[in-house]
Scaffold this active site. Structure first.
Site, PDB file in Angstrom:
ATOM      1  N   TYR A  34       0.846  -1.210   0.000  1.00 20.20           N
ATOM      2  CA  TYR A  34       0.000   0.000   0.000  1.00 20.20           C
ATOM      3  C   TYR A  34       0.875   1.252   0.000  1.00 20.20           C
ATOM      4  CZ  TYR A  34      -3.373   3.466   1.660  1.00 20.20           C
ATOM      5  OH  TYR A  34      -4.164   4.588   1.792  1.00 20.20           O
TER       6      TYR A  34
ATOM      7  N   ALA B  67       3.952   1.615  -0.895  1.00 21.14           N
ATOM      8  CA  ALA B  67       4.704   1.770  -2.149  1.00 21.14           C
ATOM      9  C   ALA B  67       3.821   2.381  -3.231  1.00 21.14           C
ATOM     10  CB  ALA B  67       5.257   0.421  -2.607  1.00 21.14           C
TER      11      ALA B  67
HETATM   12  N1  NAP Z   1      -9.653   5.143   4.693  1.00 20.69           N
HETATM   13  C1  NAP Z   1      -8.467   5.524   5.168  1.00 20.69           C
HETATM   14  O1  NAP Z   1      -8.166   5.410   6.382  1.00 20.69           O
HETATM   15  C2  NAP Z   1      -7.450   6.113   4.237  1.00 20.69           C
HETATM   16  C3  NAP Z   1      -6.218   6.574   4.752  1.00 20.69           C
HETATM   17  C4  NAP Z   1      -5.278   7.155   3.890  1.00 20.69           C
HETATM   18  C5  NAP Z   1      -5.582   7.268   2.545  1.00 20.69           C
HETATM   19  N2  NAP Z   1      -6.771   6.809   2.079  1.00 20.69           N
HETATM   20  C6  NAP Z   1      -7.061   6.939   0.659  1.00 20.69           C
HETATM   21  O2  NAP Z   1      -8.210   7.761   0.504  1.00 20.69           O
HETATM   22  C7  NAP Z   1      -8.939   7.331  -0.642  1.00 20.69           C
HETATM   23  C8  NAP Z   1     -10.395   7.077  -0.267  1.00 20.69           C
HETATM   24  O3  NAP Z   1     -10.462   6.111   0.754  1.00 20.69           O
HETATM   25  P1  NAP Z   1     -11.892   5.589   1.282  1.00 20.69           P
HETATM   26  O4  NAP Z   1     -11.666   5.056   2.638  1.00 20.69           O
HETATM   27  O5  NAP Z   1     -12.932   6.626   1.053  1.00 20.69           O
HETATM   28  O6  NAP Z   1     -12.127   4.349   0.283  1.00 20.69           O
HETATM   29  P2  NAP Z   1     -13.485   3.811  -0.362  1.00 20.69           P
HETATM   30  O7  NAP Z   1     -14.663   4.118   0.496  1.00 20.69           O
HETATM   31  O8  NAP Z   1     -13.225   2.394  -0.730  1.00 20.69           O
HETATM   32  O9  NAP Z   1     -13.624   4.688  -1.712  1.00 20.69           O
HETATM   33  C9  NAP Z   1     -12.782   4.494  -2.798  1.00 20.69           C
HETATM   34  C10 NAP Z   1     -13.635   4.572  -4.060  1.00 20.69           C
HETATM   35  O10 NAP Z   1     -12.756   4.444  -5.201  1.00 20.69           O
HETATM   36  C11 NAP Z   1     -13.414   3.607  -6.142  1.00 20.69           C
HETATM   37  N3  NAP Z   1     -12.459   2.978  -7.055  1.00 20.69           N
HETATM   38  C12 NAP Z   1     -11.588   1.975  -6.776  1.00 20.69           C
HETATM   39  N4  NAP Z   1     -10.946   1.580  -7.893  1.00 20.69           N
HETATM   40  C13 NAP Z   1     -11.423   2.343  -8.905  1.00 20.69           C
HETATM   41  C14 NAP Z   1     -11.161   2.388 -10.297  1.00 20.69           C
HETATM   42  N5  NAP Z   1     -10.293   1.541 -10.872  1.00 20.69           N
HETATM   43  N6  NAP Z   1     -11.818   3.290 -11.048  1.00 20.69           N
HETATM   44  C15 NAP Z   1     -12.723   4.120 -10.477  1.00 20.69           C
HETATM   45  N7  NAP Z   1     -13.018   4.130  -9.154  1.00 20.69           N
HETATM   46  C16 NAP Z   1     -12.373   3.246  -8.380  1.00 20.69           C
HETATM   47  C17 NAP Z   1     -14.104   2.565  -5.290  1.00 20.69           C
HETATM   48  O11 NAP Z   1     -15.121   1.903  -6.032  1.00 20.69           O
HETATM   49  P3  NAP Z   1     -15.476   0.372  -5.640  1.00 20.69           P
HETATM   50  O12 NAP Z   1     -15.853   0.374  -4.194  1.00 20.69           O
HETATM   51  O13 NAP Z   1     -16.608   0.004  -6.550  1.00 20.69           O
HETATM   52  O14 NAP Z   1     -14.215  -0.439  -5.887  1.00 20.69           O
HETATM   53  C18 NAP Z   1     -14.658   3.423  -4.151  1.00 20.69           C
HETATM   54  O15 NAP Z   1     -15.953   3.942  -4.439  1.00 20.69           O
HETATM   55  C19 NAP Z   1      -8.209   6.118  -1.199  1.00 20.69           C
HETATM   56  O16 NAP Z   1      -7.334   6.523  -2.230  1.00 20.69           O
HETATM   57  C20 NAP Z   1      -7.433   5.620  -0.007  1.00 20.69           C
HETATM   58  O17 NAP Z   1      -6.275   4.875  -0.344  1.00 20.69           O
HETATM   59  C21 NAP Z   1      -7.719   6.248   2.879  1.00 20.69           C
END
Ligand code: NAP
Length: 230
Positions: free
Chosen positions: A148, A150
């Site tokens: 993750y 990386a």
């Molecule tokens: N949650 C945390 O604690 C945290 C911490 C640091 C950074 N982040 C980053 O913040 C961002 C949002 O996190 P979150 O917790 O809100 O995650 P989330 O609820 O899973 O939302 C991510 C969204 O991105 C969509 N997605 C994934 N692959 C895709 C693709 N190939 N094309 C288009 N859409 C795509 C997903 O759709 P599907 O569900 O249909 O796959 C989902 O709706 C992410 O980049 C995550 O790495 C999160």
């Protein structure tokens, strides 16, 4: 913070963070297009009033290009792209598989690069903004966070290189590096944690609105940790 007249695309906008960011950007006066892999019927009610483009796999360059073109057409232009689409998997290197590295590279970095390359021919120079969501783990990765971190380190380097490429073209490029966000998925995974120490999605949304606004026009190439009290 006033974003009246701005036309903004948010990827991953049906997700926990993306939906809160979309609501805040719209509340600041912008037109918002939400792009997500999920189908539009899975979009939260709160996104009513946004253009919804569901079923888009941003890992595919042509799909990203078609979605960004459709968004700019619907809104009458494009001022900013907020890359939130992504995913997470905790897996130790010892005993883990290479498939996890490929998967997280694909979902976190490939999606951002494709969206950026699709947006660049469309994005206006006057208030141009690209904001990528990376992760604090990309600064210092703990056990199980290698793949993750990386992939998110790649997002950081995408941000720095693109900011340098665009510094004379009036487009600011920055990244936000959250620690643990207070989302339903994280609460389910860590039921005994003190949620009050985590970053609230609304706090990240406030930072996105600032980075999209005129007040941030001197900031580019920044990697901004937003970690709450984690
Ligand atoms: N949650 C945390 O604690 C945290 C911490 C640091 C950074 N982040 C980053 O913040 C961002 C949002 O996190 P979150 O917790 O809100 O995650 P989330 O609820 O899973 O939302 C991510 C969204 O991105 C969509 N997605 C994934 N692959 C895709 C693709 N190939 N094309 C288009 N859409 C795509 C997903 O759709 P599907 O569900 O249909 O796959 C989902 O709706 C992410 O980049 C995550 O790495 C999160």
């Amino acid at each position: 913070m006033n974003l009246s007249g701005r036309k903004i695309v948010i990827t991953g906008a049906f997700g926990a963070l993306g939906s809160k960011v979309a609501v805040a950007v719209r509340a600041a006066g912008a037109s918002v297009t939400c792009i997500d892999f999920s189908s539009p019927d899975r979009a939260p009610e709160s996104l009513r009033g946004c253009v919804l483009l569901g079923g888009v796999d941003l890992g595919i360059p042509d799909a990203a290009a078609a979605a960004l073109r459709a968004a700019a057409k619907q809104m009458g232009g494009l001022d900013g792209l907020v890359n939130i689409a992504g995913g997470f998997r905790w897996e130790k290197i010892q005993g883990g598989g290479i498939a996890t590295w490929d998967q997280l590279y694909g979902v976190n970095l490939r999606t951002a690069v494709n969206a950026v390359q699709a947006a660049l021919p469309l994005v206006g120079k006057e208030h141009g903004r690209i904001i990528n969501v990376g992760a604090a783990a990309s600064i210092k990765a703990g056990a199980g966070m290698g793949a993750y971190a990386a992939s998110k380190a790649g997002v950081a380097k995408l941000t720095e290189a693109l900011a340098d490429e665009l510094k004379d073209q009036g487009v600011c490029v920055n990244a936000i590096l959250p620690s643990i966000i207070d989302t339903p998925a994280n609460r389910a995974d860590m039921p005994d944690a003190d949620y009050a120490r985590w970053v609230q999605p609304e706090q990240i949304a406030d930072l996105v609105v600032f980075l999209l606004s005129n007040h941030s026009s001197a900031i580019t190439g920044a990697l901004i940790p937003i970690v709450g009290r984690v």
